[in-house]
Design a protein around this motif. Structure first.
Motif, PDB file in Angstrom:
ATOM      1  N   ALA A 104       0.822  -1.214   0.000  1.00  0.00           N
ATOM      2  CA  ALA A 104       0.000   0.000   0.000  1.00  0.00           C
ATOM      3  C   ALA A 104       0.856   1.264   0.000  1.00  0.00           C
ATOM      4  O   ALA A 104       0.471   2.274  -0.595  1.00  0.00           O
ATOM      5  N   TYR A 105       2.008   1.226   0.671  1.00  0.00           N
ATOM      6  CA  TYR A 105       2.866   2.398   0.787  1.00  0.00           C
ATOM      7  C   TYR A 105       4.300   2.036   0.421  1.00  0.00           C
ATOM      8  O   TYR A 105       4.737   0.910   0.660  1.00  0.00           O
ATOM      9  N   SER A 106       5.015   3.021  -0.114  1.00  0.00           N
ATOM     10  CA  SER A 106       6.372   2.740  -0.592  1.00  0.00           C
ATOM     11  C   SER A 106       7.364   2.551   0.556  1.00  0.00           C
ATOM     12  O   SER A 106       8.375   1.874   0.398  1.00  0.00           O
ATOM     13  N   ARG A 107       7.076   3.152   1.714  1.00  0.00           N
ATOM     14  CA  ARG A 107       7.941   2.966   2.883  1.00  0.00           C
ATOM     15  C   ARG A 107       7.386   1.861   3.773  1.00  0.00           C
ATOM     16  O   ARG A 107       6.175   1.614   3.784  1.00  0.00           O
ATOM     17  N   PRO A 108       8.246   1.192   4.542  1.00  0.00           N
ATOM     18  CA  PRO A 108       7.760   0.132   5.430  1.00  0.00           C
ATOM     19  C   PRO A 108       6.825   0.668   6.509  1.00  0.00           C
ATOM     20  O   PRO A 108       7.024   1.753   7.050  1.00  0.00           O
TER      21      PRO A 108
END
Length: 392
Positions: free
Chosen positions: A351-355
């Motif tokens: 869903a998101y590029s960062r963890p």
């Protein structure tokens, strides 16, 4: 006697059943996670898509061997977007000893009420969509939120409207739910802070069908209408355009639903100045793995309309926490151990590029805000804002 003892020991060692391998320490057992949201009523498109995405995550987990050999069952329920129903459903999950974690709820008011029930029985609750600040502002260590907060969303869209689109005079409409009322308040406050003017505040009701009196009551001199709600957005927009009002229609993430908003608006989303819709997840394909998930989801359920990606990540986070807790304890974990494992989990989702990682309140530090316009039958992303952008 000594030789007989040696033979006995040899027999025990020879014929004892082999120990379960480390990767199958829960073999033969069944554990469960739960998913809760509206499956009927105006908010049902969000709840149904959430349940489908969680179901897909559970099925894939079982196809890969379950959790350390245990089969994962999915328990689901319809909270009807009602706080009372949500509390009753939460108690049902609490009473099911198999359930080790919950994905849900969708509506903020329901999540707030249900989370106190979960706290009482030790269940962790991870909401993929509830955005009211109150969800994580009550000091409950069993509550987590994957999406962004309304006190980030409201200022984000208000700032964009004034600074980028040069909108100066807003009409603000909400649906009187905790989500709608809270987002409308935060938007209005932020709009004034960035030197915009709120020309009027008005309210509609959940389930309302006739919006002609609402539109007739609006002032003539405004350049954007901001709506905070869900199912009433499409018919309100249709009535606005039917009355010849061409002003930009801006909306929170309750409108980020291709079926529930774009399709139900029947072409009104591309009339006049169009629409600007906030979302708390990027377009499918931007984050590695999301396009592949979308293809698997589409093959089973049809096209993604709203927050399937977030719900899928929420389910995988719960499943990861169950496995982590089981490895730590060497057996079936207690609910509090699953919640503790979830709190320390860092997870790269789709869903998101960062963890994903949690701040002390249980909010996701990787959550990002996106703004979208409508082109034909789909949304097109035009802007992205992180927590750091909002702080500037």
């Amino acid at each position: 006697m000594r030789s007989r003892g040696v033979l006995a020991i040899f027999a025990v060692l020879t014929f004892a059943p082999p120990a379960a391998p480390a990767g199958a320490q829960l073999a033969g057992q069944t554990i469960a996670i739960a998913v809760a949201g509206p499956l009927t009523g105006g908010a049902a498109p969000f709840g149904v898509e959430q349940r489908q995405a969680v179901e897909l995550a559970v099925d894939e987990q079982n196809a890969a061997g379950g959790i350390l050999g245990a089969k994962v069952a999915l328990v689901s329920g319809d909270d009807r977007a009602d706080a009372g129903e949500g509390k009753a459903l939460a108690q049902r999950f609490c009473d099911d000893a198999r359930v080790l974690g919950v994905v849900g709820h969708v509506n903020s008011g329901v999540s707030v009420e249900a989370s106190t029930v979960y706290k009482g029985c030790g269940l962790g609750m991870l909401t993929a969509m509830s955005s009211s600040p109150s969800v994580t502002e009550r000091g409950l260590d069993n509550v987590f939120r994957l999406t962004n907060r309304d006190d980030h969303k409201g200022p984000a869209i208000a700032g964009y409207l004034v600074r980028k689109m040069r909108k100066k005079r807003a009409v603000v409409v909400d649906d009187q739910t905790p989500y709608g009322r809270g987002l409308a308040d935060l938007f209005a406050q932020a709009f004034v802070r960035v030197e915009g003017e709120v020309a009027s505040r008005t309210r509609v009701s959940v389930g309302q069908m006739d919006f002609s009196p609402t539109v007739a009551s609006l002032p003539k001199d405004f350049d954007v209408l901001f709506f905070a709600g869900i199912a009433e957005a499409a018919p309100l927009l249709r009535e606005l355009r039917a009355a010849g009002r061409r002003q930009l229609f801006a909306c929170g993430d309750g409108c980020w639903d291709a079926k529930g908003f774009i399709a139900r608006a029947e072409g009104a989303t591309t009339q006049g100045e169009g629409v600007l819709v906030l979302s708390a997840a990027p377009a499918v394909g931007r984050v590695p793995g999301s396009a592949e998930f979308a293809a698997r989801y589409r093959a089973r359920y049809g096209p993604i309309a709203n927050y399937a990606v977030n719900a899928y990540d929420a389910a995988r986070l719960i499943l990861r926490a169950v496995e982590t807790a089981a490895r730590r304890t060497g057996g079936l974990p207690a609910r509090r151990e699953v919640t503790a494992a979830l709190r320390t989990t860092t997870f790269q989702g789709i869903a998101y590029s960062r963890p994903v990682a949690w701040d002390p309140k249980g909010d996701n530090t990787a959550a990002v805000i996106f703004l979208n316009v409508v082109e034909g039958d789909h949304f097109n992303e035009i802007a992205e804002m992180s927590r750091e952008d909002l702080a500037k």
